[in-house]
Design a protein around this motif. Structure first.
Motif, PDB file in Angstrom:
ATOM      1  N   LEU A 127      -1.764  -3.092   3.580  1.00  0.00           N
ATOM      2  CA  LEU A 127      -2.965  -2.852   3.964  1.00  0.00           C
ATOM      3  C   LEU A 127      -4.185  -3.920   3.034  1.00  0.00           C
ATOM      4  N   SER A 131     -13.669   4.867   8.754  1.00  0.00           N
ATOM      5  CA  SER A 131     -12.268   4.191   9.422  1.00  0.00           C
ATOM      6  C   SER A 131     -12.161   3.123   8.443  1.00  0.00           C
ATOM      7  N   LYS A 180       4.817   1.947  12.367  1.00  0.00           N
ATOM      8  CA  LYS A 180       3.609   1.919  11.032  1.00  0.00           C
ATOM      9  C   LYS A 180       2.936   1.341  10.424  1.00  0.00           C
ATOM     10  N   CYS A 181       3.072  -0.061  10.839  1.00  0.00           N
ATOM     11  CA  CYS A 181       2.086  -1.159  10.321  1.00  0.00           C
ATOM     12  C   CYS A 181       0.717  -0.784  10.985  1.00  0.00           C
ATOM     13  N   THR A 231       8.087   3.292   3.561  1.00  0.00           N
ATOM     14  CA  THR A 231       8.475   4.382   4.123  1.00  0.00           C
ATOM     15  C   THR A 231       9.978   3.584   4.159  1.00  0.00           C
ATOM     16  N   THR A 238      -0.635   1.164  13.771  1.00  0.00           N
ATOM     17  CA  THR A 238      -1.275   2.303  14.106  1.00  0.00           C
ATOM     18  C   THR A 238      -1.626   2.806  12.830  1.00  0.00           C
ATOM     19  N   GLN A 239      -2.034   1.756  11.734  1.00  0.00           N
ATOM     20  CA  GLN A 239      -2.518   1.940  10.402  1.00  0.00           C
ATOM     21  C   GLN A 239      -4.350   2.084  11.243  1.00  0.00           C
ATOM     22  N   THR A 240      -4.661   2.641  10.431  1.00  0.00           N
ATOM     23  CA  THR A 240      -6.763   2.186  10.298  1.00  0.00           C
ATOM     24  C   THR A 240      -6.922   1.878   9.515  1.00  0.00           C
ATOM     25  N   SER A 271       1.007  -0.730  -0.465  1.00  0.00           N
ATOM     26  CA  SER A 271      -0.228  -0.077  -0.224  1.00  0.00           C
ATOM     27  C   SER A 271       0.774   1.510  -0.105  1.00  0.00           C
ATOM     28  N   VAL A 293       4.198  -1.684   3.720  1.00  0.00           N
ATOM     29  CA  VAL A 293       2.975  -1.594   4.732  1.00  0.00           C
ATOM     30  C   VAL A 293       2.706  -2.363   3.417  1.00  0.00           C
ATOM     31  N   PRO A 348      -5.865  -1.905  11.278  1.00  0.00           N
ATOM     32  CA  PRO A 348      -4.285  -1.848  11.228  1.00  0.00           C
ATOM     33  C   PRO A 348      -3.768  -2.478  10.167  1.00  0.00           C
ATOM     34  N   CYS A 349      -2.831  -2.469   9.327  1.00  0.00           N
ATOM     35  CA  CYS A 349      -2.474  -3.265   8.105  1.00  0.00           C
ATOM     36  C   CYS A 349      -2.476  -4.862   9.281  1.00  0.00           C
TER      37      CYS A 349
END
Length: 721
Positions: free
Chosen positions: A78, A547, A54-55, A43, A57-59, A40, A76, A61-62
């Motif tokens: 998603l 979300s 970083k994974c 970084t 804390t995605q919404t 997705s 990451v 989560p990944c």
């Protein structure tokens, strides 16, 4: 057992804590030297732990991430489905799910248990492969399975080695209407080939729901709901008249040939007191394999072979009483089974004998009451678009050209997409309908097709029709889009279940109601926006929440374990097992737009969807709407509490960003929306994050902290007028 997974020298368990949450997300080292390709975003991260953060804390989560230590590459994932590619230096990490496609064998039928075939597959998800060849698979097995491993992270455990087992395609297998069927080397004589539903699949034809309305002697059939000669002698004494018909409804059968009793074949009443009824000439279907689709919302006519619920759980045989009383259903609703004579101790196919919202079954793996709907799609969902020029023959079947002796040939049946035809140019929604039934129509037509004026809906509570999901005048309003018949005035609408298109009540006591002439829209593509605050008319294809959580099918037992039929009137379209689009079928509980249910961990919850208001005729988007009209925002407060403030302030007094009122993250607002105690001075929409005072707080307008930090909420600095 064959394990489909790359070798990993060491298993690394990563446990990360979500910010502002007590949940833990586990990611496991799954593949060394490989990475997931459906990335997705990418970084850099100085450490593996930072990449993991970083994974999660995605919404939402990944599902997975790839990390390469040499350059800090952090990728990451998603998306729920992803293949793997070789990549030196990378290690891939995933939740205990299966993102890669399950191992398969060509020419097999696939069924799912414990999931619906949508990725990622949960731990323990089962895939069963069946071979049509009479001899089974090349290794002699009648079936093979693959399971998302419960022992090894992100691995499919299979009963076969890919490319080592074959399933020969049955040379007599053809595809018609999206279904596998066996062609029996038909002898083509130039006669029509009859296709369901305009033919019988069984001798008695109790599943027949075609449109023939003349008897074999040419007499016109009478309407079933008039009961012209009372209840026939061959109807069951203990069963009501209407309950002898599929979907437990005589009205919707009109005057078509049917077999509600157990006569030799379909029949109907005729206007002749001497004979009273006659058989109809309904041909046997050329292909008699039961189709795996339904023609009506309830699907009472379905006689297919699906025997798992929408969650993939096996059905309990109908003629058994444990663990759930399935046999009681047979005893009390026997005419509701179109194949009642075939019910034995092994018959566990999805059926709808009691007129529920869709075919269903009992399953011993379900909690009380032990029932769940099945994933039976509508006929249209089975059909794919074919090449240009592929068309149906006219009449009730396909007319085949003659072939030379011996008169046999393989079948070449193309696909053809069934879709609504475009209306005349100038027909623009909402003053036209987007579908045949037009349940989404909210135009201003207020007279019937014969010119009779429509009556006001809100004044007809004493006339609640038989096909409204909610009966009784106290629940009358729940049958309408938006839950308020007053807003529909006396305009043509299509509440209820069985009407063919928009209609209205009329003052003529003999007919009571009549259809309206509502044209099809020139562009029948659904709008991806709403015209009203509750959005009851929305029929778009959005199926994720604000979300980003994927919507769960409406017919899933996890969404509504009972009484789903009560929601059908307020749905803007018909519902099958694949329907997971954002809708608002509970207008009395959800006031601010389309929404859907989803799983948050192991808990089923709901959230509104990103369905904005449609732009005005000038193309501008309106941010502040009151009673459907765009207004200029008032950027000051008239009182200290200022409950009527309609300005566009969207930061708190300390500068924190406001969370949109319809979003459940970072603060969960579902319990507050469910309480229905909030009162907003304007209409909410997905991007509405303006300071408001819905609970009459003495401190004035406020909002929730959209940064997800403390404080959870704060007042806003709104100047006085």
């Amino acid at each position: 057992m064959v394990l489909t997974r790359m070798a990993v020298p060491n298993l690394f368990l990563l446990i990360l804590r979500l910010v502002a949450s007590k949940d833990f997300i586990f990611h496991h080292a799954a593949h060394s030297g490989w990475r997931y390709e459906n990335v997705s975003f990418e970084t850099t991260a100085p450490t593996l732990g930072i990449c993991g953060i970083k994974c999660v804390t995605q919404t939402p989560p990944c599902y997975a991430f790839n990390y390469r230590e040499s350059d800090g590459s952090c990728q990451v994932v998603l998306n729920g489905e992803s293949g793997l590619v070789e990549a030196d230096g990378y290690i891939s990490f995933a939740q205990w799910l299966c993102l890669t496609e399950h191992p398969t064998i060509p020419n097999t039928k696939v069924s799912f248990e414990g999931w619906r075939g949508e990725y990622p597959a949960p731990k323990g998800a089962m895939v069963t492969l069946l071979c049509d060849d009479p001899k089974g698979f090349s290794d002699g097995s009648p079936h093979h399975t693959s399971r998302c491993s419960s022992v090894t992270p992100h691995a499919w455990e299979s009963s076969f080695q890919v490319d080592a087992v074959e399933c020969k395609e049955n040379p007599n297998t053809v595809y018609f209407l999206g279904l596998r069927a066996t062609c029996l080397y038909w002898k083509f004589t130039g006669e029509k080939q009859y296709i369901y539903p305009e033919c019988r699949l069984t001798e008695k034809g109790r599943e027949y729901i075609g449109t023939e309305r003349q008897t074999e002697s040419g007499k016109t059939c009478l309407r079933w709901d008039t009961q012209p000669y009372g209840k026939p002698d061959d109807f069951l004494a203990t069963v009501e008249y209407d309950d002898h018909f599929l979907n437990r409804d005589a009205w919707s059968q009109q005057n078509y040939c049917r077999n509600p009793s157990w006569k030799a074949r379909p029949w109907c009443f005729v206007d002749d007191t001497q004979v009273q009824w006659e058989f109809c000439n309904i041909s046997m279907c050329t292909v008699r394999d039961p189709p795996e689709f339904k023609m009506t919302q309830e699907g009472g006519e379905y006689i297919g072979r699906k025997n798992v619920t929408i969650s993939g759980l096996p059905c309990q045989p109908w003629n058994t009483s444990k663990p759930y009383p399935a046999s009681d259903e047979v005893a009390s609703h026997l005419p509701g089974f179109p194949d009642a004579e075939d019910i034995d101790e092994d018959h566990n196919f999805c059926r709808n004998p009691n007129g529920d919202a869709a075919p269903w079954c009992y399953s011993e793996k379900l909690d009380d009451p032990g029932t769940e709907f099945c994933d039976i799609p509508f006929k249209e969902a089975q059909i794919e678009e074919g090449a240009e020029g592929n068309t149906f023959g006219k009449g009730k079947g396909i007319h085949w050209d003659k072939v030379d002796d011996p008169g046999t040939e393989f079948c070449d049946i193309p696909f053809k997409e069934v879709q609504i035809e475009e209306g005349a140019e100038g027909n623009v929604y909402p003053e036209c309908r987007l579908s045949e039934k037009g349940k989404e129509f909210i135009g201003t037509k207020s007279e019937t097709e014969t010119g009779k004026p429509c009556l006001v809906w809100s004044e007809q509570k004493e006339r609640t029709p038989w096909d409204f999901s909610w009966s009784g005048k106290e629940y009358y309003h729940l049958n309408f889009l938006g839950g308020d018949p007053a807003t529909h005035e006396n305009f043509c609408r299509n509440p209820g279940i069985y009407r063919e298109r928009p209609w209205c009540f009329v003052s003529d006591a003999d007919i009571k109601w009549e259809y309206c002439d509502i044209p099809i829209c020139h562009d029948p593509k659904p709008l991806e926006c709403k015209l009203t605050e509750k959005g009851g008319e929305y029929v778009g294809k959005k199926n994720v929440t604000l979300s980003g959580f994927p919507c769960w099918p409406w017919l899933s037992g996890a969404v509504f374990s009972f009484d789903f039929r009560d929601k059908l009137s307020a749905f803007s379209d018909e519902v099958d097992g694949n329907h997971n689009y954002c809708r608002n079928p509970e207008p009395g509980r959800r006031n601010h737009g389309p929404y859907c249910y989803f799983f948050s961990g192991s808990t089923m919850t709901w959230e509104y969807c990103d369905v904005p208001f449609c732009p005005g005729r000038d193309g501008e988007q309106c941010n502040i709407r009151v009673y459907g009209k765009c207004i200029s925002p008032a950027e000051c407060k008239t009182t200290q509490s200022s409950e009527d403030y309609t300005g566009t302030k969207q930061t708190t007094k300390s500068g924190l960003p406001c969370q949109p009122w319809l979003r459940n993250s970072p603060n969960d607002l579902v319990p507050l929306h469910s309480l229905k105690k909030w009162k907003f001075p304007d209409e909410l929409h997905p991007s509405h994050n303006f300071c408001r005072n819905p609970d009459a707080d003495a401190g004035g307008p406020w909002c929730y902290n959209g940064a997800g930090t403390d404080p959870r909420w704060e007042h806003c600095d709104v100047p006085s007028c």
